[in-house]
Design a protein around this motif. Structure first.
Motif, PDB file in Angstrom:
ATOM      1  N   ILE A 310     103.520   2.554  58.303  1.00  0.00           N
ATOM      2  CA  ILE A 310     102.424   2.098  59.219  1.00  0.00           C
ATOM      3  C   ILE A 310     101.614   3.008  59.797  1.00  0.00           C
ATOM      4  N   PRO A 311     100.077   2.872  60.430  1.00  0.00           N
ATOM      5  CA  PRO A 311      99.473   4.088  60.728  1.00  0.00           C
ATOM      6  C   PRO A 311     100.200   4.639  61.891  1.00  0.00           C
ATOM      7  N   TYR A 312      99.761   6.124  61.731  1.00  0.00           N
ATOM      8  CA  TYR A 312     100.740   7.085  62.603  1.00  0.00           C
ATOM      9  C   TYR A 312      99.725   8.129  62.988  1.00  0.00           C
ATOM     10  N   LEU A 313      99.896   8.540  64.296  1.00  0.00           N
ATOM     11  CA  LEU A 313      98.872   9.748  64.822  1.00  0.00           C
ATOM     12  C   LEU A 313     100.054  10.434  65.507  1.00  0.00           C
ATOM     13  N   VAL A 314      99.917  11.589  65.522  1.00  0.00           N
ATOM     14  CA  VAL A 314     101.036  12.547  65.812  1.00  0.00           C
ATOM     15  C   VAL A 314     100.367  13.946  65.997  1.00  0.00           C
ATOM     16  N   GLY A 315     100.846  14.608  67.084  1.00  0.00           N
ATOM     17  CA  GLY A 315     100.436  16.194  67.318  1.00  0.00           C
ATOM     18  C   GLY A 315     101.110  16.802  68.265  1.00  0.00           C
ATOM     19  N   ALA A 316     100.788  17.801  68.678  1.00  0.00           N
ATOM     20  CA  ALA A 316     101.299  18.694  69.863  1.00  0.00           C
ATOM     21  C   ALA A 316     100.335  19.592  70.398  1.00  0.00           C
ATOM     22  N   ASN A 317     100.896  20.303  71.410  1.00  0.00           N
ATOM     23  CA  ASN A 317      99.810  21.161  72.208  1.00  0.00           C
ATOM     24  C   ASN A 317     100.173  22.545  72.227  1.00  0.00           C
ATOM     25  N   ASP A 318      98.937  23.389  72.649  1.00  0.00           N
ATOM     26  CA  ASP A 318      99.118  24.766  72.041  1.00  0.00           C
ATOM     27  C   ASP A 318     100.118  25.645  72.924  1.00  0.00           C
ATOM     28  N   TYR A 319     100.603  25.228  73.898  1.00  0.00           N
ATOM     29  CA  TYR A 319     101.493  26.177  74.847  1.00  0.00           C
ATOM     30  C   TYR A 319     102.951  25.167  75.049  1.00  0.00           C
ATOM     31  N   GLU A 320     103.350  24.779  74.072  1.00  0.00           N
ATOM     32  CA  GLU A 320     104.618  23.893  74.173  1.00  0.00           C
ATOM     33  C   GLU A 320     105.942  24.795  74.699  1.00  0.00           C
ATOM     34  N   GLU A 321     105.588  25.882  74.529  1.00  0.00           N
ATOM     35  CA  GLU A 321     106.711  26.884  75.158  1.00  0.00           C
ATOM     36  C   GLU A 321     106.663  26.779  76.691  1.00  0.00           C
ATOM     37  N   SER A 322     105.904  26.331  77.269  1.00  0.00           N
ATOM     38  CA  SER A 322     106.063  26.126  78.676  1.00  0.00           C
ATOM     39  C   SER A 322     107.460  25.445  78.856  1.00  0.00           C
ATOM     40  N   LEU A 323     108.065  24.705  78.146  1.00  0.00           N
ATOM     41  CA  LEU A 323     109.378  23.979  78.310  1.00  0.00           C
ATOM     42  C   LEU A 323     110.357  25.223  78.507  1.00  0.00           C
ATOM     43  N   ILE A 324     110.111  26.316  78.183  1.00  0.00           N
ATOM     44  CA  ILE A 324     111.299  27.448  78.014  1.00  0.00           C
ATOM     45  C   ILE A 324     111.741  27.469  79.685  1.00  0.00           C
ATOM     46  N   LYS A 325     110.678  27.485  80.663  1.00  0.00           N
ATOM     47  CA  LYS A 325     111.142  27.599  81.994  1.00  0.00           C
ATOM     48  C   LYS A 325     112.375  26.584  82.336  1.00  0.00           C
ATOM     49  N   TRP A 326     112.597  25.483  81.638  1.00  0.00           N
ATOM     50  CA  TRP A 326     114.015  25.034  81.670  1.00  0.00           C
ATOM     51  C   TRP A 326     115.036  25.248  80.828  1.00  0.00           C
ATOM     52  N   LEU A 327     114.528  26.210  79.737  1.00  0.00           N
ATOM     53  CA  LEU A 327     115.512  26.483  78.631  1.00  0.00           C
ATOM     54  C   LEU A 327     115.576  28.122  78.568  1.00  0.00           C
ATOM     55  N   PRO A 328     115.941  28.710  79.495  1.00  0.00           N
ATOM     56  CA  PRO A 328     115.724  30.064  79.792  1.00  0.00           C
ATOM     57  C   PRO A 328     116.452  30.909  78.645  1.00  0.00           C
ATOM     58  N   GLY A 329     116.029  31.694  77.862  1.00  0.00           N
ATOM     59  CA  GLY A 329     116.495  32.317  76.674  1.00  0.00           C
ATOM     60  C   GLY A 329     116.285  31.663  75.354  1.00  0.00           C
ATOM     61  N   ALA A 330     115.718  30.516  75.449  1.00  0.00           N
ATOM     62  CA  ALA A 330     115.720  29.694  73.930  1.00  0.00           C
ATOM     63  C   ALA A 330     115.083  30.336  72.843  1.00  0.00           C
ATOM     64  N   GLU A 331     114.016  31.067  73.126  1.00  0.00           N
ATOM     65  CA  GLU A 331     113.287  31.652  72.162  1.00  0.00           C
ATOM     66  C   GLU A 331     114.140  32.646  71.540  1.00  0.00           C
ATOM     67  N   LYS A 332     114.744  33.575  72.046  1.00  0.00           N
ATOM     68  CA  LYS A 332     115.755  34.566  71.780  1.00  0.00           C
ATOM     69  C   LYS A 332     116.929  34.195  70.849  1.00  0.00           C
ATOM     70  N   LYS A 333     117.449  33.043  71.154  1.00  0.00           N
ATOM     71  CA  LYS A 333     118.457  32.313  70.621  1.00  0.00           C
ATOM     72  C   LYS A 333     118.068  31.734  69.385  1.00  0.00           C
ATOM     73  N   LEU A 334     116.833  31.428  69.410  1.00  0.00           N
ATOM     74  CA  LEU A 334     116.262  30.971  67.930  1.00  0.00           C
ATOM     75  C   LEU A 334     116.167  32.018  67.038  1.00  0.00           C
TER      76      LEU A 334
END
Length: 498
Positions: A310-334
């Protein structure tokens, strides 16, 4: 802080008797009376399923009991019981919580009953552990002004919505993914009832953000949702690459039940809501591979050709790392999990002078949201699907001095073109209003025709395997970009490939 900062302001804003014109609609369970104001009819708090309480806790949604007389559909139903929030979704906005929460809302133009208008069904985010259709930024008025009917629904979250204990199995019913089942029940309600509001049941678009976008992707792959919608929009939906195997879900549920002294279905259903809430389900270990609602992860469904065409529209934002404030240390673990490949990617992200700290977080944000959106667009394009990809980086003008970028969920107020004082988190400038109007019209056009273009808007090219072009919504305006951030996204994709 409890999420109990949610609805009184909304009621004050819509409950003044002077604006109640009392539009009435007959739905399958009875007559409802809504609120009419400024050319828009609102029907709030319509039961689409029986209250999932008592014997119906952890059961597939059942049909609501018919009512006699007229049901006043003038205020939102209770939000589903959920974990605490860090901040309210709007100034002074308060709404109660209850297990009795399976209600939906409809926005429609006045006098639309005999029309066949496109329908958009909104699915809220919140990591499958929080969220509600009562949030002020989900008001469907702007879409209704464009002759698009909007429906939003509550669905069960946390352990109330995603829990698979073997003692709860009912012959002939799916189990485990009750939140997704609620969404499907709401879509079935739309098919059965939306014509009474002037909607076209053969032209339904589902759209959602975060866990709502994940839901969109899961529904696109679910046999149980086939034929219930015809277009889809996923805003910052992530990978959806992990679903919990049913045997593990059973084992986890049994272990938790034993911990709280509940082994039988009767014992489990008698547990106080606070006990159930006290052991929240944590994303991404939420959605369960039950074999009926969800058979596999959505990347697996794409690769197997088992995704809705089906027709599909998809995307994301440029500062999605704002979520890290709820996931402290997620970037280093990755990055640590990727070993030398991860280090190489970080250095690539630092090549333009970006600090290591910022680069690591940007790697995580693009891995979590930007790359999955591009991947889904690519897979859809390979199968000759009609797909449009976007990147959102617009920050309202009054927030630019203090805001690092367009964070997770920041596009929602623009998509819904929310600009009134009841919901505003900032002052709106002329540029903000123009961006909101444009995004709202793109989304409405997509719901109408399966193509976001029209209304003299800048041309948004479809994403194809040759063009690889997305539409960028940024502070300098709206413009297509070919091969956005190709070098770093390709490197990140290669480093994280399984």
């Amino acid at each position: 802080m409890r999420k109990a900062m949610l609805m009184s302001a909304a009621l004050m804003a819509i409950a003044a008797p002077a604006v109640w014109a009392g539009p009435k609609v007959q739905v399958d369970a009875g007559t409802i009376e809504g609120v009419s104001a400024a050319g828009i009819d609102r029907y709030l708090g319509i039961p689409y399923a029986a209250p999932p309480v008592g014997e119906l806790r952890w059961r597939a949604p059942q049909s609501p009991a018919p009512w006699s007389g007229t049901l006043e559909a003038r205020q939102y139903g209770p939000d589903c019981v959920q974990m605490d929030m860090d901040s309210p979704p709007g100034p002074g906005f308060v709404n109660p919580e209850s297990e009795d929460c399976l209600y939906l809302n409809v926005w429609a133009p006045e006098n639309a009953a005999n029309k066949k208008l496109p329908v958009m069904v909104w699915i809220y985010g919140g990591a499958f552990i929080m969220g509600a259709s009562s949030y002020p930024s989900y008001d469907g008025t702007a879409f209704a002004k464009q002759d698009v009917i909007v429906v939003s629904m509550n669905y069960r979250v946390g352990r109330f919505g995603f829990f698979a204990h073997p003692e709860l199995s009912v012959p002939g019913e799916a189990t485990g993914n009750f939140g997704l089942m609620d969404q499907i029940a709401a879509l079935k309600w739309v098919q059965a009832n939306i014509a009474a509001f002037g909607g076209d049941a053969s032209n339904v678009t589902i759209f959602g953000e975060s866990a709502g976008a994940s839901s969109v992707n899961f529904l696109m792959a679910s046999p149980a949702a086939k034929g219930l919608f015809h277009k889809a929009i996923a805003q910052s939906g992530g990978t959806n690459a992990y679903v919990k195997p049913l045997d593990k879900a059973h084992a986890d549920a049994v272990a938790w039940g034993e911990k709280v002294g509940a082994k039988s279905a009767e014992d489990l259903r008698k547990l106080p809501a606070a006990t159930v809430l006290g052991a929240p389900v944590i994303a991404p270990e939420t959605v369960i591979a039950d074999g009926q609602i969800v058979a596999k992860s959505t990347p697996e469904a794409y690769l197997a050709g088992e995704i809705a065409d089906i027709p599909y529209l998809v995307g994301a934002n440029d500062y999605e790392e704002s979520l890290i404030k709820w996931l402290p240390g997620a970037e280093k673990k990755l990055i640590e999990s990727l070993g030398p490949k991860g280090e190489a990617v970080v250095k690539l992200y630092m090549a333009d002078g970006t600090s290591r700290e910022v680069a690591e977080k940007r790697v995580w944000g693009e891995y979590a949201m930007t790359l999955p959106a591009r991947w889904r667009a690519e897979q859809s394009a390979k199968s000759a699907g009609k797909v449009w990809l976007y990147r959102f980086s617009y920050v309202p003008e009054t927030l630019r001095a203090t805001t690092l970028g367009a964070g997770h969920e920041n596009e929602i107020e623009m998509v819904f073109d929310i600009r009134n004082s009841r919901t505003a988190r900032h002052d709106w400038t002329a540029a903000d209003l123009k961006m909101a109007s444009s995004m709202n019209r793109y989304w409405a056009n997509f719901a109408k025709t399966g193509n976001p273009n029209g209304d003299s808007l800048p041309q948004w090219p479809a994403y194809t395997v040759k063009s690889r072009t997305l539409m960028h919504f940024g502070k300098d305006g709206i413009a297509p970009v070919k091969d956005f951030a190709k070098a770093r996204l390709d490197a990140l994709e290669a480093a994280t490939a399984k």
